[in-house]
Structure formats: structure tokens, C-alpha cells
Design a protein around this motif. Structure first.
Motif, mmCIF file in Angstrom:
data_model
loop_
_atom_site.group_PDB
_atom_site.id
_atom_site.type_symbol
_atom_site.label_atom_id
_atom_site.label_comp_id
_atom_site.label_asym_id
_atom_site.label_seq_id
_atom_site.Cartn_x
_atom_site.Cartn_y
_atom_site.Cartn_z
ATOM 1 N N LEU A 1 0.871 -1.177 -0.020
ATOM 2 C CA LEU A 1 0.045 -0.035 -0.051
ATOM 3 C C LEU A 1 0.860 1.366 0.182
ATOM 4 O O LEU A 1 0.421 2.247 -0.587
ATOM 5 N N ALA A 2 1.840 1.247 0.573
ATOM 6 C CA ALA A 2 2.731 2.358 0.865
ATOM 7 C C ALA A 2 3.269 2.907 -0.550
ATOM 8 O O ALA A 2 3.322 4.021 -0.866
ATOM 9 N N HIS A 3 3.721 1.826 -1.256
ATOM 10 C CA HIS A 3 3.937 2.114 -2.878
ATOM 11 C C HIS A 3 2.958 2.491 -3.694
ATOM 12 O O HIS A 3 3.058 3.456 -4.303
ATOM 13 N N LEU A 4 1.877 1.811 -3.544
ATOM 14 C CA LEU A 4 0.780 2.146 -4.493
ATOM 15 C C LEU A 4 0.308 3.569 -4.123
ATOM 16 O O LEU A 4 -0.343 4.302 -5.296
ATOM 17 N N ALA A 5 0.107 3.896 -2.944
ATOM 18 C CA ALA A 5 -0.608 5.121 -2.671
ATOM 19 C C ALA A 5 0.421 6.203 -3.343
ATOM 20 O O ALA A 5 -0.217 7.416 -3.700
ATOM 21 N N GLY A 6 1.665 6.072 -3.331
ATOM 22 C CA GLY A 6 2.679 6.993 -3.874
ATOM 23 C C GLY A 6 2.470 7.220 -5.275
ATOM 24 O O GLY A 6 3.079 7.928 -6.030
ATOM 25 N N GLU A 7 2.009 6.001 -5.949
ATOM 26 C CA GLU A 7 1.964 5.720 -7.430
ATOM 27 C C GLU A 7 0.490 6.564 -7.850
ATOM 28 O O GLU A 7 0.537 6.481 -9.171
ATOM 29 N N THR A 8 -0.258 6.983 -7.173
ATOM 30 C CA THR A 8 -1.745 7.038 -7.316
ATOM 31 C C THR A 8 -2.032 8.321 -6.858
ATOM 32 O O THR A 8 -1.292 8.813 -5.997
ATOM 33 N N LYS A 9 -3.019 8.918 -6.977
ATOM 34 C CA LYS A 9 -3.492 10.522 -6.693
ATOM 35 C C LYS A 9 -4.938 10.498 -6.123
ATOM 36 O O LYS A 9 -5.201 11.211 -5.261
ATOM 37 N N ASN A 10 -5.830 9.721 -6.673
ATOM 38 C CA ASN A 10 -7.134 10.279 -6.610
ATOM 39 C C ASN A 10 -7.987 9.206 -5.706
ATOM 40 O O ASN A 10 -8.754 9.266 -4.684
ATOM 41 N N MET A 11 -7.769 7.587 -5.891
ATOM 42 C CA MET A 11 -8.543 6.460 -5.462
ATOM 43 C C MET A 11 -8.024 6.546 -3.685
ATOM 44 O O MET A 11 -7.059 6.948 -3.194
ATOM 45 N N ARG A 12 -8.995 5.804 -2.989
ATOM 46 C CA ARG A 12 -8.529 5.517 -1.398
ATOM 47 C C ARG A 12 -7.871 4.464 -1.886
ATOM 48 O O ARG A 12 -8.047 3.496 -2.704
ATOM 49 N N MET A 13 -6.808 4.167 -0.919
ATOM 50 C CA MET A 13 -6.075 2.905 -1.029
ATOM 51 C C MET A 13 -6.168 2.102 0.235
ATOM 52 O O MET A 13 -5.949 2.738 1.446
ATOM 53 N N GLY A 14 -6.205 0.794 0.287
ATOM 54 C CA GLY A 14 -6.591 -0.142 1.378
ATOM 55 C C GLY A 14 -6.227 -1.337 1.480
ATOM 56 O O GLY A 14 -5.603 -1.848 0.572
ATOM 57 N N SER A 15 -6.354 -2.065 2.423
ATOM 58 C CA SER A 15 -6.302 -3.514 2.473
ATOM 59 C C SER A 15 -7.485 -4.299 2.499
ATOM 60 O O SER A 15 -8.467 -3.890 3.136
ATOM 61 N N GLY A 16 -7.369 -5.287 1.840
ATOM 62 C CA GLY A 16 -8.601 -6.035 1.690
ATOM 63 C C GLY A 16 -8.420 -7.460 1.710
ATOM 64 O O GLY A 16 -8.590 -8.387 0.893
ATOM 65 N N GLY A 17 -7.982 -8.135 3.152
ATOM 66 C CA GLY A 17 -7.847 -7.065 4.198
ATOM 67 C C GLY A 17 -6.368 -7.415 4.985
ATOM 68 O O GLY A 17 -5.786 -8.619 4.497
ATOM 69 N N ILE A 18 -6.189 -6.826 6.039
ATOM 70 C CA ILE A 18 -5.299 -7.239 7.190
ATOM 71 C C ILE A 18 -5.844 -8.350 7.730
ATOM 72 O O ILE A 18 -7.055 -8.220 8.671
ATOM 73 N N MET A 19 -5.330 -9.609 7.799
ATOM 74 C CA MET A 19 -5.970 -10.661 8.627
ATOM 75 C C MET A 19 -5.612 -10.675 10.032
ATOM 76 O O MET A 19 -4.332 -11.259 10.343
ATOM 77 N N MET A 20 -6.177 -10.126 10.906
ATOM 78 C CA MET A 20 -5.815 -9.676 12.263
ATOM 79 C C MET A 20 -5.495 -10.877 12.924
ATOM 80 O O MET A 20 -4.570 -10.448 13.978
ATOM 81 N N PRO A 21 -5.815 -11.929 13.047
ATOM 82 C CA PRO A 21 -5.174 -13.111 13.814
ATOM 83 C C PRO A 21 -3.699 -13.004 13.662
ATOM 84 O O PRO A 21 -2.789 -13.727 14.470
ATOM 85 N N ASN A 22 -3.203 -12.823 12.443
ATOM 86 C CA ASN A 22 -1.725 -12.971 12.258
ATOM 87 C C ASN A 22 -0.877 -11.891 12.926
ATOM 88 O O ASN A 22 0.149 -12.009 12.583
ATOM 89 N N HIS A 23 -1.620 -10.930 13.352
ATOM 90 C CA HIS A 23 -0.917 -9.595 13.807
ATOM 91 C C HIS A 23 -0.865 -9.189 15.050
ATOM 92 O O HIS A 23 -2.022 -9.281 15.701
ATOM 93 N N SER A 24 -0.001 -8.395 15.711
ATOM 94 C CA SER A 24 -0.163 -7.781 16.905
ATOM 95 C C SER A 24 -1.125 -6.288 16.337
ATOM 96 O O SER A 24 -0.762 -6.026 15.764
ATOM 97 N N THR A 25 -2.158 -6.220 17.346
ATOM 98 C CA THR A 25 -2.956 -5.184 16.935
ATOM 99 C C THR A 25 -2.176 -3.925 17.252
ATOM 100 O O THR A 25 -2.538 -3.011 16.267
ATOM 101 N N LEU A 26 -1.162 -3.707 18.112
ATOM 102 C CA LEU A 26 -0.484 -2.514 18.161
ATOM 103 C C LEU A 26 0.379 -2.191 16.878
ATOM 104 O O LEU A 26 0.455 -0.856 16.230
#
Length: 337
Positions: A64-89
Motif C-alpha cells: 500500500l505504501a508504494h501504491l498510494a505513492g503511485e496514485t493520486k485519486n483513489m482511496r488505498m487500502g487492505s482487503g484485508g489485514i488478517m488480524m489473527p496473524n498480527h499484533s494489534t499495536l
């Protein structure tokens, strides 16, 4: 809902085509983001999958960090972050950093599934208990991190998600069932139904989400969309071949065997058992494929059935140019620009 009021968005998994590499798949995602940004698409989400030979998208927070820098108009996001794999913080810090870099353009779409098999999920997070309660606690903690609202005097109040920024990403829960819709309603988050995974019960689950929605500091009214596999082409033969490949790919997943990139030549002579033919008929509802005029009618019907004004389009093709052209044709039909 009339067609000219329907918003189209992109859910991209960085699929690896037969004969291509993972690096090529990622670059194709970049090219697709640049194109759809100019075509008037509303948002562009990238997925999290692990240990899969046909999908290169494993770290949406990095891509996302790269894609957002390459675009200007769209919202950019995760579809999705799989929360059980990650620390919430860590999720909170990743997306606060993205908000610091691209304020007002970031979506945090989240899922409860691991995006992989159980063995790989255990390797990603050895403490993962696949607990519904753990997921609910993660959602509550995430909102506290984003808004710095932990109760004073608690241990959690001593922890801040860095960097401290004023804006908050839009939060969505992604699901192919109604349970996460209830969570989204409770926490005042957006809800995206994965029709491309489960074509049954979606409209009812979206309605339940709307009926039970509780406004939050981030979202005053319920907001929902639906994601579906789509292929648009003016060539009927390409449509026929696309459906044949998608059908076989669905059976690959259901059988749990090796998942490898496919071409039409790989599947054109396959003969299916009666049981497999029944599964093919059921899976047909996960895909909408056809000519531009057919797609406009079918997608408008889908939006009306769900009571939403936004469709997330997932397109996987043998030929990358066909993937780009499919998004171009849809943009023209729905007059996005």
C-alpha cells in the motif's frame, strides 16, 4: 439504484499468471492501480494471502505504501489485514504511518480468517487460538490505539501507537458470513461482503448489519459494499474461456490440493464428475462475466439486491491486457469519469 450512481472499486490479489513470476504479478498490480486511478474507481484494496502459489500479495501494509505513492485519486487500502496473524499495536502503527504519509486516503480493511492454511497461520502467529473473542478484543484495542482512548491508569494507557497523527483510516470488516457484519455494526465500522467467496446470504447479512449499526466516532451511518469476481470483454470466446478457467480454479481450492496457475489449455478437455458439475453450478454465482452491456445490467442488479452503491471488482485473467481492458470497459459502461 441506477447504474450511473454505482461506484466501482478494485480488490486485487496480485495473481500470478501461468508463465509469469511473483515479481511480475506485483508490477501488474502497480500498473492496474495506476490505470484505475485515472479511470474513476473509488478505492483500491490489496489482499493478504500466505503460502499460496498463485497469489503474490502477502503484505498489504507494505504494498500500500508504494501504491498510494503511485496514485493520486483513489482511496488505498487492505482487503484485508488478517488480524489473527498480527499484533494489534503493530497494525495500528502501520496504518497510522500510512495515514501520516497519505492523510485521508487510507482504508484499513480487516478479516478474521488467516488467509492461509492452519499450519502456515500457526507459523505466522504461534499464539493464534482462532478465537472469536480474541478478534473482538483486537477490534476494540485498535479503536483505542487510533483514538488514544485507553482508560487512564491502566497498563494499556501507557502505550501509544506511533506516529501520533490527527486522522484515522476508514475501518472496514470483510467477511463471507454475517458474524463479522455484526461486529462491524457494533463497532461502527464499514462492512464488505465477499460474494466472490460465498454467493449465499449476502443481501440478508448486509441488511442485518444496517439494522444493527451503531454510529461511532469514525462512521455516523452504515456503509457497505460487495466484492465479486468480474470479467468484462467484447469477445464472447474470451468470456467462455475465462469461465472455464475460473470454474476449474474453484474446484482446485475446494479439493485442497496444489494450487497452481492455470491456462485454458490446461482445462479445456477436463471431464467433470456429476458431483463436480454440481459444484460448478453453485460456483457460477461467484462470477459475473460477459459483454459490457451484460455486465452493466448484472452488476446493477447485484447492487440493488444488496442495497449498496459500491461494488468491489476482483478480476483474474490469463492475459494481463485482458485484465486491464476489463476494468476499462467497466469504467466506460458505468461512466466513472
Amino acid at each position: 439504484m441506477s447504474a450511473n450512481k454505482i461506484k466501482l472499486s478494485v480488490l486485487d490479489q496480485s495473481p500470478i499468471r501461468k508463465g509469469a513470476t511473483a515479481a511480475q504479478a506485483i508490477q501488474e498490480t502497480v500498473q492496474l492501480a495506476k490505470l484505475t486511478d485515472t479511470l474513476g474507481y473509488t478505492r483500491f484494496w490489496v489482499s493478504e494471502h500466505h503460502n499460496m502459489g498463485i497469489i503474490a500479495g502477502s503484505t498489504p501494509e507494505v504494498l500500500l505504501a508504494h501504491l498510494a505513492g503511485e496514485t493520486k485519486n483513489m482511496r488505498m487500502g487492505s482487503g484485508g489485514i488478517m488480524m489473527p496473524n498480527h499484533s494489534t499495536l503493530k497494525v495500528a502503527e502501520n496504518f497510522r504511518m500510512l495515514e501520516a504519509l497519505f492523510p485521508g486516503r487510507i482504508d484499513l480493511g480487516m478479516g478474521r480468517a488467516p488467509g492461509t492454511d492452519r499450519i502456515t497461520a500457526a507459523a505466522l502467529n504461534p499464539s493464534n487460538q482462532f478465537s472469536e473473542q480474541d478478534f473482538v478484543e483486537q477490534l476494540a484495542d485498535l479503536q483505542s490505539y487510533f483514538h488514544d482512548t485507553y482508560e487512564p491508569g491502566t497498563i494499556q494507557a501507557r502505550i501509544r501507537a506511533i506516529p501520533q497523527v490527527k486522522t484515522v483510516p476508514d475501518m472496514w470488516l470483510l467477511s463471507s458470513s454475517g458474524q463479522s457484519g455484526l461486529f462491524a455494526a457494533h463497532f461502527g465500522m464499514g462492512f464488505s461482503f465477499a460474494h466472490f467467496i460465498n454467493p449465499n446470504g449476502g443481501p440478508e447479512n448486509v441488511k442485518m448489519y444496517r439494522d444493527r449499526f451503531q454510529p461511532s466516532d469514525d462512521l455516523a451511518e452504515a456503509k457497505a459494499n460487495v466484492a465479486i469476481f468480474v470479467f468484462c470483454s467484447e469477445d464472447p470466446e474470451k468470456v467462455r474461456r475465462h469461465i472455464a478457467v475460473m470454474n476449474h480454479r474453484f474446484l482446485q481450492f475446494e479439493k485442497g490440493g496444489p494450487i497452481v496457475p492455470l491456462s485454458y489449455d490446461d482445462v479445456k478437455d477436463v471431464e467433470y464428475t456429476p458431483a463436480e458439475q454440481e459444484r460448478l453450478r453453485a460456483n457460477n454465482y461467484r462470477v459475473i462475466a460477459g459483454s459490457p452491456t451484460e455486465l452493466k445490467l448484472k452488476l446493477t442488479w447485484l447492487a440493488n439486491d444488496y442495497g449498496v452503491d459500491e461494488i468491489m471488482v476482483v478480476t483474474i485473467t490469463e492475459d494481463f491486457e485482458d485484465r486491464l481492458e476489463s476494468y476499462r470497459l467497466l469504467a466506460q459502461q458505468f461512466e466513472l469519469v
